[in-house]
Motif scaffolding. Structure first.
Motif, mmCIF file in Angstrom:
data_model
loop_
_atom_site.group_PDB
_atom_site.id
_atom_site.type_symbol
_atom_site.label_atom_id
_atom_site.label_comp_id
_atom_site.label_asym_id
_atom_site.label_seq_id
_atom_site.Cartn_x
_atom_site.Cartn_y
_atom_site.Cartn_z
ATOM 1 N N PHE A 199 0.840 -1.195 0.000
ATOM 2 C CA PHE A 199 0.000 0.000 0.000
ATOM 3 C C PHE A 199 0.879 1.250 0.000
ATOM 4 C CE2 PHE A 199 -3.366 -2.644 2.282
ATOM 5 C CZ PHE A 199 -4.149 -2.769 1.154
ATOM 6 N N ILE A 220 3.250 -1.540 7.496
ATOM 7 C CA ILE A 220 4.208 -2.524 8.002
ATOM 8 C C ILE A 220 5.393 -2.695 7.048
ATOM 9 C CG2 ILE A 220 2.548 -3.759 9.429
ATOM 10 C CD1 ILE A 220 2.353 -5.889 7.249
ATOM 11 N N TRP A 247 -7.299 -1.703 -4.210
ATOM 12 C CA TRP A 247 -7.505 -2.935 -3.452
ATOM 13 C C TRP A 247 -8.968 -3.362 -3.431
ATOM 14 C CZ3 TRP A 247 -3.777 -6.099 -2.084
ATOM 15 C CH2 TRP A 247 -4.000 -7.062 -1.105
ATOM 16 N N LYS A 303 -6.632 -8.148 -4.615
ATOM 17 C CA LYS A 303 -6.364 -8.899 -3.381
ATOM 18 C C LYS A 303 -6.141 -10.380 -3.708
ATOM 19 C CE LYS A 303 -8.811 -9.932 0.999
ATOM 20 N NZ LYS A 303 -7.940 -9.518 2.087
ATOM 21 N N HIS A 357 -3.421 -13.188 -0.146
ATOM 22 C CA HIS A 357 -4.415 -12.093 -0.198
ATOM 23 C C HIS A 357 -4.003 -10.881 0.626
ATOM 24 C CE1 HIS A 357 -6.530 -15.267 -2.088
ATOM 25 N NE2 HIS A 357 -6.891 -15.877 -0.973
ATOM 26 N N HIS A 358 -2.709 -10.715 0.819
ATOM 27 C CA HIS A 358 -2.197 -9.579 1.581
ATOM 28 C C HIS A 358 -1.030 -8.932 0.861
ATOM 29 C CE1 HIS A 358 -4.489 -10.208 5.183
ATOM 30 N NE2 HIS A 358 -3.994 -11.394 5.426
ATOM 31 N N VAL A 359 -0.737 -7.714 1.244
ATOM 32 C CA VAL A 359 0.539 -7.083 0.930
ATOM 33 C C VAL A 359 1.264 -6.910 2.268
ATOM 34 C CG1 VAL A 359 0.007 -5.922 -1.223
ATOM 35 C CG2 VAL A 359 -0.734 -4.861 0.908
ATOM 36 N N PRO A 360 2.591 -6.835 2.307
ATOM 37 C CA PRO A 360 3.541 -6.665 1.211
ATOM 38 C C PRO A 360 3.941 -7.967 0.518
ATOM 39 C CG PRO A 360 4.721 -6.636 3.315
ATOM 40 C CD PRO A 360 3.253 -6.732 3.641
ATOM 41 N N ASP A 406 6.112 -13.336 0.791
ATOM 42 C CA ASP A 406 4.852 -12.622 0.977
ATOM 43 C C ASP A 406 4.446 -12.510 2.447
ATOM 44 O OD1 ASP A 406 4.062 -15.219 1.387
ATOM 45 O OD2 ASP A 406 2.781 -15.334 -0.404
ATOM 46 N N GLN A 407 5.421 -12.614 3.345
ATOM 47 C CA GLN A 407 5.156 -12.328 4.753
ATOM 48 C C GLN A 407 6.129 -11.238 5.193
ATOM 49 O OE1 GLN A 407 2.830 -13.277 6.835
ATOM 50 N NE2 GLN A 407 1.858 -14.914 5.653
ATOM 51 N N PHE A 461 -0.969 -6.629 15.483
ATOM 52 C CA PHE A 461 -1.974 -7.574 14.980
ATOM 53 C C PHE A 461 -2.667 -8.424 16.044
ATOM 54 C CE2 PHE A 461 0.477 -6.845 11.066
ATOM 55 C CZ PHE A 461 -0.531 -6.686 10.141
#
Ligand SMILES: N[C@@H](CCC(=O)N[C@@H](CS)C(=O)NCC(=O)O)C(=O)O
Length: 289
Positions: free
Chosen positions: A45, A50, A75, A87, A93-96, A106-107, A144
Motif C-alpha cells: 500500500f 508494516i 484494493w 487482493k 491475499h495480503h501485501v507486502p 509474501d510475509q 496484529f
C-alpha cells in the motif's frame, strides 16, 4: 463518505468497473517471480504501514528496487465476478510482497529477516538472533494481536459507542478485564525488551542497530506514539528516548525526510480512528541535519 463503498459484494461496489490500472496491477502481481524480475520489487500500500522496516532496510543498503504502490481504491475495486481481484492476485491475499532474483516473500517478517540477514542486521551470534526474533514477534503482536493497535484503530462497520468503548479499554479504561490496558501493556513489554539488553547501547539487541530496531521504531514511533502522543511521551519516556536514538542513526533521517509515505489511507473517522493523515507522522522525532 459512502460507507457502502467499503462493504464487499454490495450493489454499490459491484457497480464500480475494474479499471485499467487495476487490471495492469493484477497482471504485474501474477507475473512476479524470481525469474521474471530484473531488479528487486516490492508491492505494498502507499502508506508507512508494516513495510517501513523493509523499505528502510533497502534504503540503508542502497538497493535499487521497484516499488509498486497500491492504493486502497485499487484494493477494493471489484473484478468482473464482483470479488476483490487485486487482493486475490496475491497468494495470501495480503501485501507486502517482495520478489528478487533469489526469493519470493509474501510475509512481512520474512522479508525483513531475509533482507536483514543479508545486511548483517540480525545479530552477531545465536543469542542475539534469538533476541532479535523475540522483539520482532512482539512488534507483530503490538499491531496484529487481539489487543494490538490495528483491531482498535480500524473501525469499519463498528457502531460509534462500541468503537469508543474499545478505544477506552485499549487505553486502559473499563470494562474489558484482561483485554484492557492494551496500549500500555504493549509498550511496557517494549521497555522490558529494551532493558533485557545489558549492553547499554540504546538498541534493542547487542551493540548495533538490527532489524529489531527498525521494526520497533516503526511500531513505537509511527503507530503508538502517533496514536497517543501524550501518553507515550509522558509515561514512556524511555521509549521516547529510544526512538529518538534510532532516528539519529545514519540513513534513518534521510529515509523519513525523503522517502517515507505520508500515510494517507482510509478516510477518517469512518474507517479508522487515527493514523491516517500526514500530520500524524510530523514531529514524532526530531530529525538531525
Ligand atoms: N501476515 C501478513 C499480514 C499482512 C497484512 O495484514 N497486510 C495488510 C496491510 S498492512 C493487508 O494486506 N490488508 C488488506 C487486506 O487484508 O485485505 C504479513 O505480515 O505480511
Amino acid at each position: 463518505m459512502n460507507m457502502a463503498f467499503y462493504h464487499r459484494n454490495t450493489s454499490t461496489m459491484k457497480e464500480i468497473a475494474m479499471t485499467d490500472r487495476v487490471a495492469q496491477l493484477v497482471s504485474l502481481v501474477k507475473g512476479l517471480s524470481q525469474d521474471s524480475v530484473s531488479k528487486p520489487t516490492l508491492v505494498y500500500f502507499n502508506i508507512v504501514g508494516i513495510a517501513w522496516p523493509i523499505r528502510v532496510l533497502l534504503h540503508l543498503e542502497k538497493i535499487d528496487y521497484d516499488y509498486v504502490p497500491v492504493t486502497i481504491m485499487d484494493w477494493i475495486t471489484p473484478g468482473p465476478d464482483g470479488t476483490q481481484i487485486l487482493k486475490h492476485a496475491f497468494r495470501n491475499h495480503h501485501v507486502p510482497l517482495y520478489v528478487d532474483q533469489e526469493v519470493y516473500l509474501d510475509q512481512s517478517m520474512q522479508i525483513v529477516t531475509t533482507l536483514a540477514e543479508r545486511a548483517g542486521m540480525l545479530g552477531v551470534n545465536q543469542s542475539e538472533r534469538i533476541a532479535v526474533q523475540a522483539v520482532l514477534a512482539h512488534c507483530y503482536d503490538a499491531l496484529f494481536h487481539f489487543n494490538g493497535l490495528l483491531p482498535v484503530n480500524i473501525r469499519l462497520n463498528i457502531a460509534d459507542d462500541v468503537a469508543q468503548a474499545r478505544l477506552e479499554s485499549f487505553m486502559g479504561g473499563e470494562p474489558w478485564g484482561l483485554a484492557t490496558n492494551g496500549y500500555r501493556n504493549q509498550l511496557s513489554a517494549f521497555v522490558n525488551y529494551l532493558e533485557s539488553n545489558h549492553s547499554d547501547s540504546g538498541f534493542m539487541v547487542g551493540d548495533a542497530m538490527t532489524a529489531a530496531d527498525l521494526w520497533a521504531f516503526n511500531v513505537l514511533c509511527n503507530w503508538f506514539k502517533a496514536f497517543d502522543r501524550q501518553v507515550f511521551s509522558t509515561e514512556f519516556r524511555q521509549l521516547d528516548t529510544y526512538i529518538q536514538h534510532i532516528a539519529e542513526q545514519p540513513g534513518i533521517a534521510s529515509y523519513i525526510r525523503e522517502v517515507q509515505e505520508p500515510t494517507i489511507w482510509f478516510p477518517l473517522p469512518d474507517v479508522a480512528m487515527r493514523l491516517t493523515s500526514p500530520e500524524d507522522l510530523k514531529g514524532l522525532v526530531s530529525l538531525p541535519d
